[in-house]
Enzyme design. Sequence first.
Site, PDB file in Angstrom:
ATOM      1  CG  HIS A 107      -1.837  -1.314   1.192  1.00  0.00           C
ATOM      2  ND1 HIS A 107      -3.028  -1.425   0.809  1.00  0.00           N
ATOM      3  CD2 HIS A 107      -1.286  -2.384   1.902  1.00  0.00           C
ATOM      4  CE1 HIS A 107      -3.106  -2.718   1.219  1.00  0.00           C
ATOM      5  NE2 HIS A 107      -2.249  -3.380   2.112  1.00  0.00           N
ATOM      6  CE  LYS A 159      11.605  19.061 -10.894  1.00  0.00           C
ATOM      7  NZ  LYS A 159      10.191  19.351 -11.406  1.00  0.00           N
ATOM      8  CD  GLU A 208       8.465  11.938 -15.655  1.00  0.00           C
ATOM      9  OE1 GLU A 208       7.664  12.615 -14.502  1.00  0.00           O
ATOM     10  OE2 GLU A 208       9.294  12.576 -16.149  1.00  0.00           O
ATOM     11  CB  SER A 228      12.608  22.430 -15.148  1.00  0.00           C
ATOM     12  OG  SER A 228      12.030  23.235 -15.348  1.00  0.00           O
TER      13      SER A 228
END
Length: 457
Positions: A154, A281, A288, A275
């Site tokens: 979980h 970043k 992804e 970024s």
Amino acid sequence: MWKGRFQESTAEAVQRLGESVSFDHRLFRQDVRGSIAHARAQQRAGMLTAGELEQIEQGLKAIEADIAAGDFEFRTDLEDVHMNIEAELTRRIGDAGAKLHAARSRNDQVATDTRLYCRDVIDLQLIPGIEGLQRSLVRQGRRHARVVLPGYTHLQRAQPVLLAHHLLAYVEMLSRDIGRLRDCRGRLNVCPLGSGALAGSTINLDREAVAAELGFDGVTRNSMDAVSDRDYIAELLFALALTGMHLSRLSEDLILWSSSEFSFVVLSDAHTTGSSLMPQKKNPDVAELTRGKSGRLLGNLVALLTLIKGLPMTYNRDLQEDKEPLFDSIDTLDLVLAVFADMIDGMEVRGQAMTRAAADPMLLATDLADRLVRNGVPFRQAHEFVGKLVAESVSSGTPLNRLPQEVYDLVSDRFGPGVREVFDVERALEARTNPGSPGFDCVLKELERWTLELKLG
Ligand code: ARG
């Protein structure tokens, strides 16, 4: 060419709709291989002279070489790779080329080419690609063989496990993926040639010999099934979709692990991007994109099943639409596997951060209950006793392993003296000796097994 009953050529837009050569050109090697085997059978049946066969073989090989060298102009008015190659052969060698298509249809031809293609791709790209990723995972596991991190259920910290155990979980998934590819290969490796358009041919070539020459294990047993069956593509697309789903889950782990919140791994600069706005970043784009690509792998499977489901027997032109999803899934996975393996190899493991997270004594609450069980307490009661201690720890703000022995004794006299030894993580992992568990010995054995299996040396 080959107009026959048609007076006009197809309208330009219809040609654009109907052509497949812009994508099926990649079947050219399989098409040439299949045609040579077919021509040899024709020659053995007395339909071609030795000289004609020689012309056909040389002609086809020259065309194959030209295509491979980029010196071949495919014509969309000739629709597909099969007609392009045959037309060019006839242009180059004349009548002998025009004899090649006897006892054959593009329907059994395309089915043969596609089976050969799937087989080649499974053997030469997909299985090696998956094994490459397995090797990267095993290498990381070996490099950090004693690193402990929390295992989650979980997405809540559950119990400590070895990092290698976590990584080997993916190696297991990938090995099932390879098994599925092998199964699929086994089923698809039969030769449709001789099925004709749907009803075989009055010219009976030696099908078994053609099949053997092309490395097939046998021949298809029903001509109607053979020209309309695309199960093998669906199976392959399913296998690839499932692999993509596994990679997507691994991606998700890496995305979490590389976040500041976890800080378990640092992905290399080569596998992350910055970024354009936020200078600090470092984004896990490879992971992804891999997670995102699983969508199209699934989509390709669904597209194919949808395409086939309403087709009456036997071949229907709809089936031409089988190739783009097939090629797309192969290309997608091929690329993702290569990039992903590199990313795993180049990933920095922050063992201390993992160990720190795994040091939370709560993760050994179950081991504490096990201690009571060993001391004769029924598990349900043990669970309750430990639950009380957990509540006490939470409300008093004292970590579970710092609660004084008296508190333990107050809850149950069966914890026994020295109860806090339970909170030694190493000890907890040493105690897990059953096969399949994350204990040191088991995981080490598994790492060794995979090292051998994957010939990591
Ligand atoms: N390009 C076609 C395909 O991919 C080849 C078979 C064409 N057969 C036919 N009868 N039109 O399916």
